[in-house]
Design an enzyme around this catalytic site. Structure first.
Site, PDB file in Angstrom:
ATOM      1  N   LYS A 239       2.126   4.662  -0.933  1.00 10.55           N
ATOM      2  CA  LYS A 239       1.543   5.873  -1.535  1.00 10.55           C
ATOM      3  C   LYS A 239       2.061   7.056  -0.723  1.00 10.55           C
ATOM      4  O   LYS A 239       2.485   6.876   0.434  1.00 10.55           O
ATOM      5  CB  LYS A 239       0.021   5.800  -1.507  1.00 10.55           C
ATOM      6  CG  LYS A 239      -0.580   5.554  -0.146  1.00 10.55           C
ATOM      7  CD  LYS A 239      -2.073   5.304  -0.244  1.00 10.55           C
ATOM      8  CE  LYS A 239      -2.646   5.023   1.136  1.00 10.55           C
ATOM      9  NZ  LYS A 239      -4.068   4.696   1.090  1.00 10.55           N
TER      10      LYS A 239
ATOM     11  N   ASP B 221       0.840  -1.201   0.000  1.00  5.70           N
ATOM     12  CA  ASP B 221       0.000   0.000   0.000  1.00  5.70           C
ATOM     13  C   ASP B 221       0.873   1.248   0.000  1.00  5.70           C
ATOM     14  O   ASP B 221       0.644   2.189   0.756  1.00  5.70           O
ATOM     15  CB  ASP B 221      -0.933  -0.012   1.229  1.00  5.70           C
ATOM     16  CG  ASP B 221      -2.060   1.014   1.097  1.00  5.70           C
ATOM     17  OD1 ASP B 221      -2.683   1.357   2.111  1.00  5.70           O
ATOM     18  OD2 ASP B 221      -2.275   1.496  -0.041  1.00  5.70           O
TER      19      ASP B 221
ATOM     20  N   ASN C  56       1.401   7.428   2.912  1.00  7.88           N
ATOM     21  CA  ASN C  56       2.033   6.499   3.854  1.00  7.88           C
ATOM     22  C   ASN C  56       3.531   6.705   3.970  1.00  7.88           C
ATOM     23  O   ASN C  56       4.252   5.832   4.428  1.00  7.88           O
ATOM     24  CB  ASN C  56       1.744   5.041   3.431  1.00  7.88           C
ATOM     25  CG  ASN C  56       0.345   4.631   3.823  1.00  7.88           C
ATOM     26  OD1 ASN C  56      -0.263   5.264   4.685  1.00  7.88           O
ATOM     27  ND2 ASN C  56      -0.176   3.599   3.190  1.00  7.88           N
TER      28      ASN C  56
HETATM   29  C1  LIG Z   1      -4.507   7.865   6.750  1.00  4.94           C
HETATM   30  N1  LIG Z   1      -3.837   6.780   7.495  1.00  4.94           N
HETATM   31  C2  LIG Z   1      -4.565   5.505   7.276  1.00  4.94           C
HETATM   32  C3  LIG Z   1      -3.777   7.069   8.947  1.00  4.94           C
HETATM   33  C4  LIG Z   1      -2.908   8.267   9.255  1.00  4.94           C
HETATM   34  C5  LIG Z   1      -3.036   8.643  10.726  1.00  4.94           C
HETATM   35  C6  LIG Z   1      -2.151   9.842  11.072  1.00  4.94           C
HETATM   36  C7  LIG Z   1      -0.705   9.603  10.694  1.00  4.94           C
HETATM   37  N2  LIG Z   1       0.142  10.776  10.932  1.00  4.94           N
HETATM   38  C8  LIG Z   1      -0.149  11.928  10.213  1.00  4.94           C
HETATM   39  O1  LIG Z   1      -1.029  11.904   9.324  1.00  4.94           O
HETATM   40  N3  LIG Z   1       0.516  13.095  10.482  1.00  4.94           N
HETATM   41  C9  LIG Z   1       0.405  14.257   9.635  1.00  4.94           C
HETATM   42  C10 LIG Z   1       1.276  13.238  11.704  1.00  4.94           C
HETATM   43  C11 LIG Z   1       1.912  11.960  12.114  1.00  4.94           C
HETATM   44  C12 LIG Z   1       3.089  11.991  12.873  1.00  4.94           C
HETATM   45  N4  LIG Z   1       3.688  10.876  13.286  1.00  4.94           N
HETATM   46  C13 LIG Z   1       3.148   9.677  12.981  1.00  4.94           C
HETATM   47  C14 LIG Z   1       3.798   8.515  13.407  1.00  4.94           C
HETATM   48  C15 LIG Z   1       3.263   7.303  13.107  1.00  4.94           C
HETATM   49  C16 LIG Z   1       2.072   7.246  12.371  1.00  4.94           C
HETATM   50  C17 LIG Z   1       1.492   5.941  12.002  1.00  4.94           C
HETATM   51  C18 LIG Z   1       0.136   5.850  11.727  1.00  4.94           C
HETATM   52  C19 LIG Z   1      -0.394   4.604  11.366  1.00  4.94           C
HETATM   53 CL1  LIG Z   1      -2.074   4.485  11.024  1.00  4.94          CL
HETATM   54  C20 LIG Z   1       0.411   3.465  11.280  1.00  4.94           C
HETATM   55  O2  LIG Z   1      -0.130   2.274  10.920  1.00  4.94           O
HETATM   56  C21 LIG Z   1       1.758   3.588  11.549  1.00  4.94           C
HETATM   57 CL2  LIG Z   1       2.767   2.216  11.409  1.00  4.94          CL
HETATM   58  C22 LIG Z   1       2.324   4.802  11.919  1.00  4.94           C
HETATM   59  N5  LIG Z   1       1.425   8.339  11.948  1.00  4.94           N
HETATM   60  C23 LIG Z   1       1.935   9.550  12.224  1.00  4.94           C
HETATM   61  C24 LIG Z   1       1.303  10.744  11.760  1.00  4.94           C
HETATM   62  C25 LIG Z   1      -0.528   9.090   9.275  1.00  4.94           C
HETATM   63  C26 LIG Z   1      -1.443   7.936   8.941  1.00  4.94           C
END
Ligand SMILES: CN(C)C[C@H]1CC[C@H](N2C(=O)N(C)Cc3cnc4ccc(-c5cc(Cl)c(O)c(Cl)c5)nc4c32)CC1
Length: 332
Positions: free
Chosen positions: A134, A132, A137
């Protein structure tokens, strides 16, 4: 603010930084070091059959140790919830970075793309495929290092990375033709296609295959034709072309990307993808942790080297990050 007993005295929850399907991701502070972390909170009741996917992602995250893969620090499981404590990526999504700059120069794209190749080559070397990939991610940390996230769809086929997979998954825009056709496919070939879409997005600031109508989008992907903007160099276009091959067997292999001339242009170094040396012993951090709970250093390292992903694991990771950033090492 909902208070979770499981985090009491360990982490201070702050704002929600995103929601992903069945999970909420919150910013938090690791109290012993004062460092920021991201905590992915999942309500078990809401998981249903996604529980299998969560277990998959946790097993994968526990085995990863790479500069360009979001580092797992701690797992807390209670009757009702999972709390996945991870490295906080303060630079946001690569996607927003591209949109903000409209598109990146070839040099900037190369620096980012090398990190993606490194992370994916590492995943494949462990027998995993991400499936996945993209821009959403791919996150950035404060020093513009890329961090791959969201391993809920990653697969480690029983027969090894060469054995075919069936489940069609991931977002259509980045999905390879064989995925769309519901054919058998190899995870690593699907990842190479998605990396081609990613490289195109970095250099062009737009997507090679896009259409609001899903059938038109599928037709474009199966046709494998996309616009080649004049501002993209011939070298870049030929690399993209070698990744966006409709016929999977004709697609360039990740191992061929490691020392590809476009990848090494001006850098002359092939991409390294081995695990980071974090599992190396950092005696300063171990000593501080040992002193804090009044046990000797050997005992402390004996405990840490079991990689239990408990609060000690998180403290060790965050202390060594703090040391790397040249900050004072102390525990609260
Ligand atoms: C659209 N997605 C399905 C979920 C989205 C949730 C917020 C996340 N995020 C962001 O969107 N920022 C903009 C800030 C941010 C900062 N640090 C993060 C550190 C880890 C993760 C993270 C999130 C998920 Cl769902 C994981 O499985 C893992 Cl391994 C890691 N997300 C972070 C994160 C990005 C993904």
């Amino acid at each position: 603010m909902v208070r979770y007993n499981a985090l009491k005295g360990l982490y201070d929850l702050e704002k929600t930084i995103g929601c992903g399907g069945f999970a909420k991701v919150k910013l938090a502070t690791h109290l012993a070091t004062g460092e920021k972390v991201a905590i992915k909170i999942m309500d078990k009741q809401m998981l249903g059959e996604d529980l299998r996917r969560v277990k998959l992602e946790l097993e994968a995250l526990k085995s990863f140790s790479h500069e360009n893969i979001c580092q797992l620090h701690q797992i807390i499981e209670t009757e009702t919830h999972f709390f996945i404590i991870m490295e906080y990526c303060s630079g946001g999504e690569l996607f927003d970075h591209i949109v903000e700059k409209n598109r990146l120069t070839e040099g900037e794209s190369r620096m980012f793309f090398r990190q993606i190749v490194s992370a994916v080559a590492y995943l494949h070397s462990l027998g995993y495929a991400h499936r996945d990939l993209k821009p959403e991610n791919v996150l950035l940390d404060k020093s513009q290092n890329l961090k791959l996230i969201d391993f809920g769809l990653c697969a480690k086929p029983q027969g090894g990375i060469e054995s075919p997979l069936y489940t069609s998954c991931g977002s259509p825009t980045y999905a390879a033709p064989e995925l769309i056709l519901g054919q058998q496919y190899l995870g690593q070939e699907v990842d190479v296609w998605a990396m081609g879409v990613l490289l195109y997005a970095l250099l062009a600031g737009s997507l090679p295959f896009d259409d609001l109508n899903i059938d038109n989008l599928y037709r474009k992907i199966l046709n494998g034709k996309y616009e080649e903007p004049s501002f993209i160099s011939k070298d870049s276009l030929s690399l993209i072309r070698s990744m966006l091959q409709v016929e999977p067997s004709k697609r360039i292999k990740v191992t061929e990307l490691l020392d590809h001339h476009w990848i090494t242009l001006g850098i002359l170094e092939p991409v390294q993808y081995q695990a980071r040396s974090s599992s190396m012993y950092d005696s300063d951090c171990v000593q501080i942790m040992a002193k804090f709970i009044d046990i000797d250093e050997k005992m402390m390292w004996n405990e840490l080297s079991k990689w239990k992903f408990d609060y000690n694991t998180a403290t060790y990771f965050l202390l060594s990050n703090k040391k790397k950033r040249g900050h004072s090492l102390k525990l609260n």
